[in-house]
Write a protein that holds these residues in place. Structure first.
Motif, short mmCIF file in Angstrom:
data_model
loop_
_atom_site.label_atom_id
_atom_site.label_comp_id
_atom_site.label_asym_id
_atom_site.label_seq_id
_atom_site.Cartn_x
_atom_site.Cartn_y
_atom_site.Cartn_z
N ILE A 1 1.16 -0.89 -0.14
CA ILE A 1 -0.39 0.25 -0.34
C ILE A 1 0.57 1.31 0.22
O ILE A 1 2.18 1.14 0.47
CB ILE A 1 -0.92 0.38 1.56
CG1 ILE A 1 -0.38 0.21 2.45
CG2 ILE A 1 -2.21 -1.48 1.29
CD1 ILE A 1 -1.26 0.69 3.70
N LYS A 2 0.64 2.51 -0.24
CA LYS A 2 0.83 3.65 -0.50
C LYS A 2 1.01 4.22 0.83
O LYS A 2 -0.34 4.17 1.68
CB LYS A 2 0.35 4.35 -1.44
CG LYS A 2 0.81 3.82 -2.83
CD LYS A 2 0.38 4.99 -4.07
CE LYS A 2 0.69 4.52 -5.30
NZ LYS A 2 0.16 5.30 -6.68
N ASP A 3 1.53 5.43 0.83
CA ASP A 3 1.58 6.11 1.89
C ASP A 3 0.32 6.71 2.52
O ASP A 3 -0.16 6.65 3.61
CB ASP A 3 2.48 7.25 2.01
CG ASP A 3 2.85 8.20 3.28
OD1 ASP A 3 3.22 7.32 4.33
OD2 ASP A 3 2.57 9.17 3.30
N ARG A 4 -0.52 7.13 1.53
CA ARG A 4 -1.75 7.87 2.26
C ARG A 4 -2.92 6.63 2.35
O ARG A 4 -3.80 6.49 2.87
CB ARG A 4 -2.26 8.33 0.71
CG ARG A 4 -3.17 9.57 1.46
CD ARG A 4 -3.40 10.77 0.55
NE ARG A 4 -4.16 10.68 -0.65
CZ ARG A 4 -4.94 11.39 -1.56
NH1 ARG A 4 -5.11 13.00 -0.60
NH2 ARG A 4 -5.77 11.05 -1.99
N GLU A 5 -3.01 5.60 1.36
CA GLU A 5 -3.14 4.30 1.74
C GLU A 5 -3.13 4.03 2.81
O GLU A 5 -4.34 3.63 3.94
CB GLU A 5 -3.11 3.19 0.93
CG GLU A 5 -3.82 3.63 -0.28
CD GLU A 5 -3.41 3.29 -2.05
OE1 GLU A 5 -3.63 2.95 -2.88
OE2 GLU A 5 -2.62 1.69 -1.77
N GLU B 1 -2.35 5.79 5.94
CA GLU B 1 -3.05 7.01 6.79
C GLU B 1 -4.34 6.59 6.57
O GLU B 1 -4.84 7.00 7.87
CB GLU B 1 -2.65 8.15 6.71
CG GLU B 1 -0.91 8.62 5.96
CD GLU B 1 -0.55 8.02 6.90
OE1 GLU B 1 -0.82 8.49 8.93
OE2 GLU B 1 0.33 7.57 7.95
N ILE B 2 -4.91 6.66 5.92
CA ILE B 2 -6.63 6.12 5.82
C ILE B 2 -7.03 4.77 6.31
O ILE B 2 -7.94 4.57 6.89
CB ILE B 2 -6.34 6.08 4.01
CG1 ILE B 2 -6.75 7.16 3.29
CG2 ILE B 2 -8.64 5.54 4.38
CD1 ILE B 2 -7.03 7.64 1.19
N MET B 3 -5.79 3.82 5.83
CA MET B 3 -7.00 2.71 7.02
C MET B 3 -6.33 2.66 8.42
O MET B 3 -7.46 2.33 9.12
CB MET B 3 -5.18 1.11 6.38
CG MET B 3 -5.99 1.05 4.82
SD MET B 3 -5.03 -0.30 3.97
CE MET B 3 -5.72 -1.40 4.88
#
Lengths: 156, 156
Positions: A110-114, A116-118
């Motif tokens: 997963i990416k960084d923003r993903e 954070e969302i999770m």
DNA sequence: CTATTTGACTTTCTTTGACTTTAATTTTAC
DNA sequence: GTAAAATTAAAGTCAAAGAAAGTCAAATAG
């Protein structure tokens, strides 16, 4: 053998095999009619055989033209996520959940923003249920999100 | 699939795509005739699919030569998210939550996979709380996730 | 006992139609 | 010729009917 649930399960799985994008749409009543069973039988099959834990995402829409969409993750190919799934189990606390999410990030899944969302989704602040089911809900949310990630690798 | 409302929705959206100024004019009866549906069906599509919280403005004029204008709002991202926040409030059902997420995607605020992750997190299957607090929990999860997106705009 | 099957009831979404409101056009009265 | 009245041509509203899917608990099968 020869209970209807197993037959319907098999039928749906065959549909999924044939589908190009690992997802199929069915109509509950149509299917029930085809198998000469009650409509709620379809729900039974979906909840017992196509649960999140087994690697499926089920969505539906009611009303005229309504339908049920079943999407699959190819769990065989991903022994890794399978392991994580069983580690999550029915219930997981926040710390462990965060660890797993970080792991996914480190592995480049997963990416960084993903990430954070999770993390936001499974935070205590999100799951403000006054009862002692926080960890169960958290487990479900986490598994659902992970399924998406794994199903959707192409977009990454 | 294949309910008329969805088809009409798609049709109008295609018109909007082609339009240079993000707005189109239609005639209710003409459209109803074209799709062989009742005129009020058009109103139904407009209120359910082109509402203001989905980012559309609909104006109309009655009488001879009357028509309906549908315009797509173009709002600055920040203000937009803030507005959505207050709309979510303390509680939100699944349908509305999905609409908001779709909107964020349409407006280029989140990516495809982020959209899917967020939808997974707020699905009924995730929030399997046996009590009547689903919508409260959902609201909290959604707002938490949106906050990440809002703060983290730089990564996009 | 556990897993399946069924059916009655609920919820959600769509479709339709009868009736209303508004605006433009045409006709009538003067 | 113009102003009021009548007609026509839109669009709006709302509630009832229809078309799905969901839920849950009781009955049944293995």
């Amino acid at each position: 053998m020869s209970n209807i649930s197993d037959i319907i399960e098999l039928f749906i799985k065959e549909l999924l095999e044939d589908a190009s994008n690992q997802s199929v749409e069915i109509q509950r009543n149509e299917l029930a009619n085809y198998f000469k069973c009650s409509p709620s039988q379809i729900n039974y099959v979906l909840t017992t055989r196509f649960s999140i834990d087994r690697g499926y995402i089920v969505e539906s829409r009611r009303g005229g033209g309504g339908c049920i969409r079943i999407a699959q993750m190819d769990i065989e190919k991903d022994r890794y996520i399978e392991g994580l799934f069983s580690e999550i189990g029915e219930s997981i606390n926040k710390l462990k959940a965060v660890q797993i999410i970080e792991l996914l990030f480190q592995r480049g899944i997963i990416k960084d923003r993903e990430k954070e969302i999770m993390k936001a989704a499974i935070s205590d602040r999100s799951i403000q249920s006054p009862f002692n089911i926080k960890n169960e809900v958290r487990a479900n949310i986490l598994k659902s999100m992970m399924l998406v990630v794994y199903r959707n690798k192409k977009d990454f």
